[in-house]
Design an enzyme around this catalytic site. Structure first.
Site, PDB file in Angstrom:
ATOM      1  N   ARG A  39      -0.179   3.245   8.096  1.00  0.00           N
ATOM      2  CA  ARG A  39      -0.895   2.021   7.745  1.00  0.00           C
ATOM      3  C   ARG A  39       0.068   0.851   7.755  1.00  0.00           C
ATOM      4  O   ARG A  39       1.211   0.977   7.342  1.00  0.00           O
ATOM      5  CB  ARG A  39      -1.511   2.169   6.340  1.00  0.00           C
ATOM      6  CG  ARG A  39      -2.827   2.891   6.346  1.00  0.00           C
ATOM      7  CD  ARG A  39      -3.283   3.312   4.984  1.00  0.00           C
ATOM      8  NE  ARG A  39      -3.112   2.317   3.935  1.00  0.00           N
ATOM      9  CZ  ARG A  39      -3.549   2.481   2.681  1.00  0.00           C
ATOM     10  NH1 ARG A  39      -4.182   3.590   2.349  1.00  0.00           N
ATOM     11  NH2 ARG A  39      -3.360   1.562   1.770  1.00  0.00           N
TER      12      ARG A  39
ATOM     13  N   ARG B 295       2.887  -4.457  -2.947  1.00  0.00           N
ATOM     14  CA  ARG B 295       1.725  -3.763  -3.514  1.00  0.00           C
ATOM     15  C   ARG B 295       2.033  -3.207  -4.904  1.00  0.00           C
ATOM     16  O   ARG B 295       1.185  -3.223  -5.783  1.00  0.00           O
ATOM     17  CB  ARG B 295       1.289  -2.621  -2.579  1.00  0.00           C
ATOM     18  CG  ARG B 295       0.606  -3.133  -1.325  1.00  0.00           C
ATOM     19  CD  ARG B 295       0.515  -2.052  -0.268  1.00  0.00           C
ATOM     20  NE  ARG B 295      -0.391  -0.987  -0.620  1.00  0.00           N
ATOM     21  CZ  ARG B 295      -0.332   0.237  -0.098  1.00  0.00           C
ATOM     22  NH1 ARG B 295       0.591   0.541   0.785  1.00  0.00           N
ATOM     23  NH2 ARG B 295      -1.199   1.146  -0.466  1.00  0.00           N
TER      24      ARG B 295
HETATM   25  P1  AMP Z   1      -6.001   1.469  -0.932  1.00  0.00           P
HETATM   26  O1  AMP Z   1      -6.435   2.205   0.269  1.00  0.00           O
HETATM   27  O2  AMP Z   1      -6.834   1.759  -2.139  1.00  0.00           O
HETATM   28  O3  AMP Z   1      -4.518   1.614  -1.212  1.00  0.00           O
HETATM   29  O4  AMP Z   1      -6.230  -0.091  -0.625  1.00  0.00           O
HETATM   30  C1  AMP Z   1      -5.566  -0.723   0.438  1.00  0.00           C
HETATM   31  C2  AMP Z   1      -5.686  -2.225   0.287  1.00  0.00           C
HETATM   32  O5  AMP Z   1      -7.063  -2.610   0.322  1.00  0.00           O
HETATM   33  C3  AMP Z   1      -5.156  -2.802  -1.010  1.00  0.00           C
HETATM   34  O6  AMP Z   1      -3.748  -3.014  -0.988  1.00  0.00           O
HETATM   35  C4  AMP Z   1      -5.924  -4.121  -1.080  1.00  0.00           C
HETATM   36  O7  AMP Z   1      -5.413  -5.080  -0.177  1.00  0.00           O
HETATM   37  C5  AMP Z   1      -7.299  -3.699  -0.553  1.00  0.00           C
HETATM   38  N1  AMP Z   1      -8.152  -3.217  -1.649  1.00  0.00           N
HETATM   39  C6  AMP Z   1      -8.647  -1.970  -1.831  1.00  0.00           C
HETATM   40  N2  AMP Z   1      -9.368  -1.898  -2.937  1.00  0.00           N
HETATM   41  C7  AMP Z   1      -9.340  -3.119  -3.501  1.00  0.00           C
HETATM   42  C8  AMP Z   1      -9.875  -3.671  -4.694  1.00  0.00           C
HETATM   43  N3  AMP Z   1     -10.598  -2.948  -5.549  1.00  0.00           N
HETATM   44  N4  AMP Z   1      -9.629  -4.976  -4.944  1.00  0.00           N
HETATM   45  C9  AMP Z   1      -8.928  -5.752  -4.095  1.00  0.00           C
HETATM   46  N5  AMP Z   1      -8.368  -5.289  -2.973  1.00  0.00           N
HETATM   47  C10 AMP Z   1      -8.567  -3.978  -2.669  1.00  0.00           C
END
Ligand code: AMP
Length: 213
Positions: A160, A171
């Site tokens: 990713r 992050r």
């Molecule tokens: P994840 O796959 O959960 O690690 O999410 C990857 C990215 O998606 C995060 O770093 C955020 O940029 C965005 N993202 C996912 N879920 C959320 C959320 N609940 N609120 C805001 N951004 C989100």
């Protein structure tokens, strides 16, 4: 069963959510996966979200709250769901509580995964993700049978964009500032349970199952 999986990036929420989904037949609802699908499909939402995601920032609250509100009223969520990566801010948590209240529903357990930050960085930098089904692999701890190919659906595995080192740092900072305060929010609601997130995937899964069933 309505669960929230809370924890920093790389804590194993996605892997455990998938395993819970298979065992308890309650869908994994991952805002990250929904957003990545939108990016892949080139939608307006995807194009907007991509800028935030690639910079390691959170997508604006109104966007993700809208996605979740639409998703949890779908048929397959009626008997419960496993929220993976949502909520990530206090505003999101408050809107979720209000939405569930209106439906006379509530969250049963919030599982908070605790993992040392060095381990998080090593997990994220070695991680590859399936573009099709979201399954995750790791260069050393969980390699796919065939390099670059998903064991489950044979989709293409990629690193990713936001799993690159500089973005990971951002992050983790965002997690500390925006998401970690949710632990206190749910502790006050009385449904926070903390799980030790290191060990084998199976060990962690049995700890999680003991908490949620
Ligand atoms: P994840 O796959 O959960 O690690 O999410 C990857 C990215 O998606 C995060 O770093 C955020 O940029 C965005 N993202 C996912 N879920 C959320 C959320 N609940 N609120 C805001 N951004 C989100």
């Amino acid at each position: 069963m309505r669960l929230i999986l809370l924890g920093p990036p790389g804590a194993g929420k996605g892997t455990q959510a998938k395993m819970l989904d298979e065992k308890f037949r309650r869908p994994q609802v991952s805002t990250g996966n929904i957003l990545r699908k939108s990016i892949q499909n080139g939608t307006e939402l995807g194009n907007r979200a991509k800028i935030f995601m690639n910079a390691g920032k959170l997508v604006p609250d109104d966007v993700v709250i809208g996605l979740i509100k639409e998703r949890i009223v779908e048929e397959d969520c009626q008997a419960g769901f496993i929220l993976d990566g949502f909520p990530r801010t206090i505003v999101q948590a408050e809107r979720l509580t209000e939405t569930l209240d209106e439906m006379c529903l509530s969250i049963d357990v919030v599982v908070d995964f605790e993992v040392e930050s060095e381990e998080l960085v090593s997990r994220l930098t070695g991680r590859s993700t399936c573009l099709d089904c979201g399954a995750m692999f790791h260069r050393t701890s969980c390699p796919p049978l065939k390099v670059g190919v998903c064991d489950s659906c044979k989709g293409e595995l990629c690193q990713r964009e936001d799993d690159k080192e500089d973005t990971i740092k951002k992050r983790l900072e965002v997690y500390e500032h925006e998401t970690a305060p949710l632990k206190e929010y749910y502790r006050k609601q009385g449904n926070l349970k903390t799980v030790q997130g290191s060990g084998t995937v199976e060990e962690i899964f049995s700890r999680v199952c003991a908490m949620v069933s």
